[in-house]
Scaffold this active site. Structure first.
Site, short mmCIF file in Angstrom:
data_model
loop_
_atom_site.label_atom_id
_atom_site.label_comp_id
_atom_site.label_asym_id
_atom_site.label_seq_id
_atom_site.Cartn_x
_atom_site.Cartn_y
_atom_site.Cartn_z
N HIS A 81 -10.89 1.66 -6.28
CA HIS A 81 -9.45 1.47 -6.34
C HIS A 81 -9.18 -0.03 -6.28
CE1 HIS A 81 -5.31 2.99 -5.74
NE2 HIS A 81 -5.14 1.81 -5.19
N ASP A 160 2.93 10.06 -0.73
CA ASP A 160 2.76 8.69 -1.21
C ASP A 160 3.69 8.42 -2.40
OD1 ASP A 160 1.34 6.09 -1.23
OD2 ASP A 160 0.76 6.75 -3.22
N ARG A 167 9.28 2.07 -1.34
CA ARG A 167 8.75 0.74 -0.97
C ARG A 167 8.95 -0.25 -2.10
NH1 ARG A 167 2.79 1.85 0.10
NH2 ARG A 167 2.65 -0.39 0.43
N SER A 182 -1.66 4.44 2.14
CA SER A 182 -1.37 4.89 0.78
C SER A 182 -2.66 5.05 -0.02
CB SER A 182 -0.43 3.86 0.12
OG SER A 182 -0.43 3.98 -1.28
N LYS A 186 -5.02 8.81 -0.79
CA LYS A 186 -5.24 9.31 -2.16
C LYS A 186 -6.73 9.46 -2.45
CE LYS A 186 -2.45 6.15 -3.72
NZ LYS A 186 -1.58 5.22 -4.40
N1 URA Z 1 -1.90 0.56 -4.38
C1 URA Z 1 -1.58 1.76 -3.82
O1 URA Z 1 -2.01 2.81 -4.29
N2 URA Z 1 -0.80 1.78 -2.73
C2 URA Z 1 -0.30 0.66 -2.18
O2 URA Z 1 0.39 0.76 -1.19
C3 URA Z 1 -0.63 -0.58 -2.77
C4 URA Z 1 -1.43 -0.59 -3.87
#
Ligand code: URA
Length: 408
Positions: A81, A160, A167, A182, A186
């Site tokens: 990620h 999320d 946000r 967050s 995931k």
């Molecule tokens: N990427 C994400 O998935 N969540 C965040 O809060 C910031 C970057």
């Protein structure tokens, strides 16, 4: 009760699991209002969270939706990620590389946020490419070619989705605690066993302080331990854009060039090789050096590019139909010298103004527009030489070239 929770965080006190649960699940159910959640998020941004609070919030996020489990079918799933960057098309490159090295990759990707692009938008630039695969299709495809890149299913951490949208419009994205819960919720909910986190640092990134990036790295590793997932992190530069292209079709084309070995020895290729070898090292339990030579091998022998063609075909994309705007505008060097900096953030903003990204959630992306750099940092330029080509739809006001490209 709801107001008391906001007030407690405003005073910098620690919230219990119960309080966080009532507040966040209350929001998902519509009982807590947008303005109340915005207020709590801002208090979290300002006063931070303890590790215990972050662990509790991550659990609440994970429990808000499905938990995918491909355990019976696959041995090890490695995922990566990125916290988001300008010109970051690394997933399009390292997904096929890692899969070609024999490691199954199931990647749930997202859309662009703010000025940073998203993998799903880039894939949708390929006409016909499907990003809404069902769990059955994901399994069938990963068994066939080791590689799936798709959008997050509706019920993967629904908390999320709603919190992130809020946000994004309340200046509460850059809280380390919120970013950690967050991202990690995931990754854990999507069943990754081993997770590589590429934490971007610099002007074009969410984080621009090294201590924040380090704190995020520590938190992600700690959360991984709780769920028995191996987490490795890399803190990588996002002051200058990655590679030459910014904009969806252009980035797909650049990813194909890298996979065919047409681009080498630049910041994009270096980063892709680093990330891919870290993933291969995790997936195969081998050293990073051994992994790097495997990575180079599958690029040199064409297997990684073949993997890219396979995923595009299986997910319905037609590369012959990639569109590039034919209207070009040139940004030229204002003096002779060495290109010492390219401002990633300024180019991110410029690409959004061309239509390559969204200003609001409802905006439609124009996949055919974008920016293609002709020169990278460190290169010599002559006065009047083209630094970048803009692929535009409408006529645009010339950007301030001196504030984007530093020449010394
Ligand atoms: N990427 C994400 O998935 N969540 C965040 O809060 C910031 C970057």
């Amino acid at each position: 009760m709801i107001v008391d929770i906001i007030n407690k965080k405003r005073l910098g006190e620690e919230l219990s699991y119960k309080e966080l649960d009532v507040f966040f699940n209350g929001y998902l159910e519509g009982k807590v209002k947008d303005y109340q959640m915005s207020s709590l998020l801002m208090a979290i941004c300002i006063n931070g969270m303890t590790d215990e609070e972050v662990f509790a919030l991550t659990k609440i996020f994970i429990d808000s939706g499905d938990i995918l489990d491909f355990e019976d079918i696959l041995d090890v799933k490695v995922d990566k990620h990125s916290t988001g960057g300008i010109g970051d098309k690394t997933t399009l490159i390292i997904g096929p590389i890692v899969a070609a090295c024999g490691i199954p990759v199931i990647k749930f990707s997202g859309r662009g946020l703010g000025y940073t692009g998203g993998t799903i938008d880039k894939l949708e630039a390929i006409p016909g490419f499907r990003i809404d695969l069902s769990n059955e299709e994901i399994l069938e495809q990963v068994k066939k070619i080791n590689l799936v890149i798709t959008g997050q299913t509706a019920n993967l951490v629904p908390m999320d989705k709603v919190i992130y949208a809020l946000r994004d419009v309340t200046a509460t994205v850059s809280s380390i605690s919120l970013i950690a819960s967050s991202i990690m919720s995931k990754k854990i909910a999507s069943g990754a066993d081993k997770i590589l986190l590429d934490i971007k640092l610099g002007r074009g990134a969410l984080l621009d302080k090294r201590e924040d990036a380090e704190k995020l790295s520590e938190l992600a590793i700690k959360i991984g331990k709780i769920y028995n997932r191996e987490v490795r992190t890399m803190i990588t530069d996002m002051n200058v854009p990655l590679g030459y292209a910014i904009g969806n079709s252009l980035e797909v084309k650049e990813a194909m060039d890298v996979l065919q070995g047409k681009e080498y020895d630049n910041n994009l290729v270096d980063l892709c090789f680093q990330l891919a070898s870290e993933m291969v090292s995790m997936g195969k339990n081998i050293s990073k050096e051994e992994a790097l030579s495997l990575v180079k091998e599958v690029v040199n022998n064409g297997k990684a590019y073949q993997k890219f063609l396979e995923i595009v075909k299986l997910q319905g994309g037609d590369l012959d139909k990639l569109e590039f705007s034919s209207k070009e505008k040139y940004l030229k060097a204002y003096k002779k010298g060495v290109l010492t900096n390219i401002d990633a953030l300024a180019l991110g903003k410029l690409s959004v103004s061309l239509g390559a990204g969204r200003r609001s959630k409802e905006d439609k992306i124009d996949y055919s527009v974008g920016i293609r750099l002709n020169k990278l940092v460190g290169e010599e330029v002559a006065k009047g030489e083209v630094l970048a080509t803009l692929y535009v739809k409408d006529s645009i006001k010339s950007p301030d070239i001196e504030s984007i490209f530093e020449i010394k």
